[in-house]
Design an enzyme around this catalytic site. Structure first.
Site, short mmCIF file in Angstrom:
data_model
loop_
_atom_site.label_atom_id
_atom_site.label_comp_id
_atom_site.label_asym_id
_atom_site.label_seq_id
_atom_site.Cartn_x
_atom_site.Cartn_y
_atom_site.Cartn_z
N ASP A 37 0.86 -1.18 0.00
CA ASP A 37 0.00 0.00 0.00
C ASP A 37 0.90 1.24 0.00
O ASP A 37 1.82 1.34 0.81
CB ASP A 37 -0.91 -0.02 1.24
CG ASP A 37 -2.08 0.94 1.11
OD1 ASP A 37 -1.82 2.14 0.88
OD2 ASP A 37 -3.23 0.51 1.26
N GLN A 100 -14.58 2.06 1.60
CA GLN A 100 -13.89 1.64 0.38
C GLN A 100 -13.63 2.84 -0.52
O GLN A 100 -14.53 3.67 -0.73
CB GLN A 100 -14.74 0.59 -0.37
CG GLN A 100 -14.02 -0.01 -1.58
CD GLN A 100 -14.81 -1.14 -2.25
OE1 GLN A 100 -15.98 -1.36 -1.93
NE2 GLN A 100 -14.17 -1.83 -3.18
N HIS A 106 -10.34 -5.96 -2.53
CA HIS A 106 -8.99 -6.17 -1.98
C HIS A 106 -9.05 -6.37 -0.48
O HIS A 106 -9.95 -5.86 0.18
CB HIS A 106 -8.06 -5.00 -2.32
CG HIS A 106 -8.61 -3.67 -1.92
ND1 HIS A 106 -9.56 -3.01 -2.68
CD2 HIS A 106 -8.38 -2.87 -0.85
CE1 HIS A 106 -9.87 -1.87 -2.09
NE2 HIS A 106 -9.18 -1.77 -0.97
N PHE A 107 -8.09 -7.13 0.01
CA PHE A 107 -7.90 -7.31 1.44
C PHE A 107 -6.68 -6.51 1.87
O PHE A 107 -5.67 -6.48 1.17
CB PHE A 107 -7.66 -8.79 1.79
CG PHE A 107 -8.93 -9.59 1.81
CD1 PHE A 107 -9.50 -10.06 0.64
CD2 PHE A 107 -9.56 -9.88 3.01
CE1 PHE A 107 -10.68 -10.81 0.66
CE2 PHE A 107 -10.74 -10.63 3.05
CZ PHE A 107 -11.30 -11.09 1.86
N HIS A 108 -6.79 -5.86 3.03
CA HIS A 108 -5.65 -5.16 3.64
C HIS A 108 -4.99 -6.10 4.64
O HIS A 108 -5.68 -6.73 5.46
CB HIS A 108 -6.14 -3.94 4.44
CG HIS A 108 -6.78 -2.87 3.63
ND1 HIS A 108 -6.13 -1.72 3.26
CD2 HIS A 108 -8.04 -2.76 3.12
CE1 HIS A 108 -6.95 -0.94 2.58
NE2 HIS A 108 -8.11 -1.54 2.48
P1 AMP Z 1 -9.86 1.00 0.36
O1 AMP Z 1 -10.01 2.39 0.94
O2 AMP Z 1 -10.21 -0.10 1.30
O3 AMP Z 1 -10.55 0.91 -0.97
O4 AMP Z 1 -8.32 0.79 0.12
C1 AMP Z 1 -7.62 1.33 -0.95
C2 AMP Z 1 -6.18 1.33 -0.55
O5 AMP Z 1 -5.40 1.50 -1.70
C3 AMP Z 1 -5.80 2.45 0.42
O6 AMP Z 1 -5.23 1.88 1.59
C4 AMP Z 1 -4.80 3.29 -0.37
O7 AMP Z 1 -3.77 3.77 0.46
C5 AMP Z 1 -4.29 2.30 -1.38
N1 AMP Z 1 -3.82 2.83 -2.65
C6 AMP Z 1 -4.40 3.78 -3.41
N2 AMP Z 1 -3.72 3.93 -4.56
C7 AMP Z 1 -2.69 3.05 -4.52
C8 AMP Z 1 -1.63 2.71 -5.41
N3 AMP Z 1 -1.48 3.32 -6.61
N4 AMP Z 1 -0.76 1.76 -5.05
C9 AMP Z 1 -0.89 1.13 -3.85
N5 AMP Z 1 -1.86 1.39 -2.97
C10 AMP Z 1 -2.75 2.34 -3.30
#
Ligand code: AMP
Length: 145
Positions: A37, A100, A106-108
């Protein structure tokens, strides 16, 4: 973006999956891709996503989810082995009201370290690319060990 809708082929994770945007990759096979991330809530924060287009948990079929969760566990085990955290959060958000922000499932995987604060979801700053590349290398090596 609510739970219902159409998958957007131009969402940022779709672009990463197609190789149009770079990522710090830690794992990839025919089912899933995992990468760092860019805005980690904690050092070593990794995302695991299915290669199948699905906006959220409800849009991937059971076989796809079963295959994906095994990858999530294996990547989490790699994070654990590489970074030796004291705990690991595995979480996942469905729909904008739930938090989201990118509409490809996606999973964190978020390592926790005793005594260290956790940045809020969507509130962390961008990490240093050199550091992310180092962590990705360490985690990738632990996954394939
Ligand atoms: P969510 O808010 O659960 O949809 O998670 C999206 C995640 O993607 C967040 O934790 C962001 O920090 C991460 N994110 C956004 N753009 C990118 C990117 N280009 N590469 C890696 N992580 C990203």
């Amino acid at each position: 973006m609510s739970l219902d809708g159409t998958y957007d082929d131009d969402n940022i994770f779709a672009k990463i999956l197609r190789g149009e945007i770079p990522c710090h990759r830690v794992f990839e096979d025919d089912v899933a891709l995992a990468f760092m991330d860019l805005f980690p809530q904690s050092p070593g924060h990794v995302l695991v996503l299915p290669k199948t287009p699905a906006r959220n948990l409800f849009e991937l079929d059971d076989a796809g989810l079963q295959a994906l969760i095994v990858r999530v566990k294996n990547v989490a085990a790699g994070v654990r082995a590489a970074l030796q955290p004291d705990g690991v959060i595995v979480t996942q958000f469905n729909g904008a009201p739930a938090g989201q922000t990118v509409f490809h499932l996606h999973f964190h995987i978020i390592p926790r370290y005793e005594g260290a604060d956790l940045a809020g979801h969507g509130r962390a700053g961008k990490a240093d690319d050199v550091r992310l590349a180092e962590q990705a290398k360490q985690i990738a090596a632990a996954i394939s060990a």
